[in-house]
Design a protein around this motif. Structure first.
Motif, mmCIF file in Angstrom:
data_model
loop_
_atom_site.group_PDB
_atom_site.id
_atom_site.type_symbol
_atom_site.label_atom_id
_atom_site.label_comp_id
_atom_site.label_asym_id
_atom_site.label_seq_id
_atom_site.Cartn_x
_atom_site.Cartn_y
_atom_site.Cartn_z
ATOM 1 N N ARG A 3 0.735 -1.136 0.032
ATOM 2 C CA ARG A 3 0.268 -0.277 0.071
ATOM 3 C C ARG A 3 0.914 1.417 0.058
ATOM 4 N N ALA A 4 2.073 1.300 0.711
ATOM 5 C CA ALA A 4 2.891 2.340 0.659
ATOM 6 C C ALA A 4 3.649 2.738 -0.599
ATOM 7 N N THR A 5 3.748 1.695 -1.527
ATOM 8 C CA THR A 5 4.420 1.910 -2.848
ATOM 9 C C THR A 5 3.650 2.653 -3.472
ATOM 10 N N GLY A 6 2.061 2.697 -3.548
ATOM 11 C CA GLY A 6 1.288 3.577 -4.499
ATOM 12 C C GLY A 6 1.221 2.502 -5.723
ATOM 13 N N TYR A 7 1.685 1.480 -5.870
ATOM 14 C CA TYR A 7 1.702 0.470 -6.880
ATOM 15 C C TYR A 7 0.328 0.362 -7.557
ATOM 16 N N ALA A 8 -0.835 0.030 -6.963
ATOM 17 C CA ALA A 8 -1.867 -0.302 -7.349
ATOM 18 C C ALA A 8 -2.564 0.988 -8.079
ATOM 19 N N GLU A 9 -2.548 2.054 -7.333
ATOM 20 C CA GLU A 9 -2.872 3.470 -7.604
ATOM 21 C C GLU A 9 -2.233 3.966 -9.091
ATOM 22 N N LYS A 10 -0.980 3.658 -9.094
ATOM 23 C CA LYS A 10 -0.431 3.991 -10.431
ATOM 24 C C LYS A 10 -0.994 3.036 -11.731
ATOM 25 N N ALA A 11 -1.173 1.784 -11.257
ATOM 26 C CA ALA A 11 -1.521 0.764 -12.267
ATOM 27 C C ALA A 11 -2.912 1.155 -12.706
ATOM 28 N N ALA A 12 -3.815 1.627 -11.742
ATOM 29 C CA ALA A 12 -5.090 1.838 -12.027
ATOM 30 C C ALA A 12 -5.141 2.822 -12.959
ATOM 31 N N VAL A 13 -4.380 3.944 -12.892
ATOM 32 C CA VAL A 13 -4.282 5.039 -13.681
ATOM 33 C C VAL A 13 -3.828 4.678 -15.261
ATOM 34 N N GLU A 14 -2.785 4.296 -15.146
ATOM 35 C CA GLU A 14 -2.278 3.632 -16.504
ATOM 36 C C GLU A 14 -2.889 2.885 -17.351
ATOM 37 N N ARG A 15 -3.595 1.506 -16.691
ATOM 38 C CA ARG A 15 -4.156 0.670 -17.302
ATOM 39 C C ARG A 15 -5.527 1.249 -17.692
ATOM 40 N N SER A 16 -6.172 2.118 -16.882
ATOM 41 C CA SER A 16 -7.509 2.574 -17.372
ATOM 42 C C SER A 16 -7.374 3.460 -18.754
ATOM 43 N N LYS A 17 -6.306 4.006 -18.829
ATOM 44 C CA LYS A 17 -5.992 4.901 -19.970
ATOM 45 C C LYS A 17 -5.688 3.856 -21.158
ATOM 46 N N ARG A 18 -5.019 2.907 -20.952
ATOM 47 C CA ARG A 18 -4.493 1.872 -21.764
ATOM 48 C C ARG A 18 -5.891 1.053 -22.403
ATOM 49 N N ARG A 19 -6.820 0.891 -21.529
ATOM 50 C CA ARG A 19 -8.048 0.111 -21.948
ATOM 51 C C ARG A 19 -8.785 1.033 -22.972
ATOM 52 N N GLN A 20 -8.864 2.337 -22.436
ATOM 53 C CA GLN A 20 -9.612 3.174 -23.233
ATOM 54 C C GLN A 20 -8.980 3.476 -24.561
ATOM 55 N N GLU A 21 -7.671 3.329 -24.751
ATOM 56 C CA GLU A 21 -6.963 3.673 -26.019
ATOM 57 C C GLU A 21 -6.895 2.364 -26.785
ATOM 58 N N LEU A 22 -6.958 1.161 -26.318
ATOM 59 C CA LEU A 22 -7.393 0.166 -26.872
ATOM 60 C C LEU A 22 -8.714 -0.320 -27.237
ATOM 61 N N GLY A 23 -9.719 0.330 -26.709
ATOM 62 C CA GLY A 23 -11.106 -0.014 -26.899
ATOM 63 C C GLY A 23 -11.539 -1.131 -26.218
ATOM 64 N N ILE A 24 -10.969 -1.601 -25.151
ATOM 65 C CA ILE A 24 -11.294 -2.799 -24.493
ATOM 66 C C ILE A 24 -12.554 -2.578 -23.622
ATOM 67 N N ALA A 25 -13.724 -3.345 -24.022
ATOM 68 C CA ALA A 25 -14.890 -3.351 -23.281
ATOM 69 C C ALA A 25 -14.903 -3.923 -21.936
ATOM 70 N N THR A 26 -15.772 -3.467 -21.142
ATOM 71 C CA THR A 26 -15.947 -3.909 -19.759
ATOM 72 C C THR A 26 -17.058 -4.595 -19.326
ATOM 73 N N GLU A 27 -17.700 -5.291 -20.300
ATOM 74 C CA GLU A 27 -19.206 -5.763 -19.786
ATOM 75 C C GLU A 27 -19.020 -7.788 -20.291
ATOM 76 N N HIS A 28 -17.777 -7.851 -20.603
ATOM 77 C CA HIS A 28 -17.755 -9.289 -20.914
ATOM 78 C C HIS A 28 -18.022 -10.485 -19.721
ATOM 79 N N SER A 29 -18.269 -11.619 -19.996
ATOM 80 C CA SER A 29 -18.289 -12.347 -18.804
ATOM 81 C C SER A 29 -17.043 -13.135 -18.699
ATOM 82 N N TYR A 30 -17.083 -14.282 -17.724
ATOM 83 C CA TYR A 30 -15.793 -14.761 -17.246
ATOM 84 C C TYR A 30 -14.824 -14.961 -18.213
ATOM 85 N N ALA A 31 -13.568 -14.375 -17.784
ATOM 86 C CA ALA A 31 -12.133 -14.531 -18.656
ATOM 87 C C ALA A 31 -12.366 -14.094 -19.851
#
Length: 399
Positions: free
Chosen positions: A371-399
């Motif tokens: 928690r002290a590293t802020g790793y998850a927060e940084k990953a959330a920002v970077e990966r959310s942006k990348r999902r948007q750029e890649l057009g990855i949908a977020t309503e699919h079923s398992y896996a």
């Protein structure tokens, strides 16, 4: 601090547990998927997350991969292994996917259709080659095969198909590789599952060849089943190849290890420590692996929590006084024998674990350190942006 910290430290020094790549990605249930911004998008993310967990815990040097989700067509296995090595980890067990393809509607290697059996066998052979290229020891086999209705297929014919397929797989192994044969009593097959219990996996592994062993998933059992008895028997027969660790309240719930019944995991580890003690301290070669999908908990936090719980219970189990236990058993003293286990289980090893970690140059509390590293927060920002750029949908079923 326990009375004999050296025993505990020695146990922790040798304990290694593998984290699963799919545990870092978005997964769900039959009914839907709840997305997390910091969840891994691709294999590079998964390797980074696994390496992060290893740096914090000091005991997760390998990551299990799922071929369908991690080795997409065109992926070079040697390159993946090199990326992992650059992060300070290795590629662990290779997991084929024998359940998602439409061709597997009636099974994979147990299917009545030759085309399905051929495809399944070819896929596993490809996985064996991936294992060779990545330097992985284990090819972990779980089959969704079975039937839903009486008379749907011949139970014995399906058994024979499994025997033939596993023998062929075994013939392609390198000398250092092993096949881990998993079992599951039900789901998705509800009338009969082809490999429904440890005995069936035991027989199949025996027929496959000497490099095939049984894989015990702690969630793949009926309620109240004595898993440590299964472990003891497999140890005695030199057929325990590995574990998939998770916990469950009802069936294969994939809950965090120890969240429901930590004493059961302790008892399993006790059987392993006792087995080694009776053999002059020589431990069997066992693949300790996590198999959990963290659908609600933050993924890295849940993984760290699981790893720390596994370390704690493995360390506690090492504290059982085997000499006192043996004497109580010889005298038929049930109360004292049971108390040998309960005393070790009830020992607070928190301070000892912290001492062990700091002695290895680690933070005393891996979760707080994460928690002290802020790793998850940084990953959330970077990966959310990348999902948007890649057009990855977020309503699919398992896996």
């Amino acid at each position: 601090m326990p009375a004999h910290p050296d025993v505990l430290f020695e146990a922790l020094d040798s304990f290694r547990i593998e984290t699963p790549s799919w545990g870092y990605a978005d997964t769900g249930t039959r009914f839907g998927k709840f997305h997390q911004p910091a969840a891994a998008i691709d294999l590079d993310d998964k390797l980074a997350d696994a390496a992060h967990v290893n740096r914090l815990t000091g005991c997760c040097p390998t990551v299990a991969t799922h071929v369908l989700w991690d080795f997409v067509p065109g992926t070079d296995a040697a390159t993946v292994a090199s990326k992992a090595a650059g992060l300070g980890i290795g590629i662990g067990s290779i997991n084929p996917n024998l359940f998602q393809d439409q061709l597997y509607k009636l099974g994979s290697v147990g299917s009545p259709f030759e085309t399905a059996r051929d495809q399944a066998l070819a896929h596993v052979l490809d996985c064996i080659e991936i294992g060779k290229a990545t330097g992985s020891r284990a090819v972990s086999l779980w089959f969704a095969d079975g039937t839903n209705y009486p008379g749907q297929d011949s139970i014995r014919a399906r058994k024979h198909r499994f025997e033939a397929a596993l023998k062929e797989m075994h013939a392609h192994l390198a000398p250092e590789q092993i096949l881990l044969v998993e079992y599951k009593p039900f789901e998705p097959a509800f009338y009969q599952t082809d490999l429904a219990d440890w005995g069936m996996s035991f027989l199949m592994a025996k027929k496959a060849g000497p490099q095939a062993k049984v894989l015990v998933d702690t969630g793949h059992h009926y309620l109240s089943q004595n898993i440590e008895q299964i472990v003891a028997w497999l140890l005695d027969e030199d057929m325990l190849g590995g574990f998939h660790f998770n916990d469950r309240r009802y069936a294969d719930d994939d809950l965090t290890l120890g969240s429901i019944d930590p004493y059961q995991i302790f008892r399993i580890f006790h059987e392993i420590h006792l087995f080694a003690q009776e053999r002059g301290g020589k431990y069997p070669s066992i693949e300790y692996m996590i198999d959990q999908s963290h659908n609600l908990k933050p993924k890295i936090e849940a993984m760290i929590q699981t790893v720390c719980t596994a370390q704690e219970l493995y360390a506690k189990a090492a504290l059982v006084d085997h000499a006192a236990l043996l004497q109580a058993q010889k005298k038929g003293n049930i109360v004292d024998a049971e108390n040998c286990l309960k005393k070790a289980f009830n020992t607070d090893v928190t301070a000892a674990l912290a001492t062990w970690r700091t002695g290895k140059g680690l933070e005393a509390d891996p979760l707080m350190a994460h928690r002290a590293t802020g790793y998850a927060e940084k990953a959330a920002v970077e990966r959310s942006k990348r999902r948007q750029e890649l057009g990855i949908a977020t309503e699919h079923s398992y896996a």
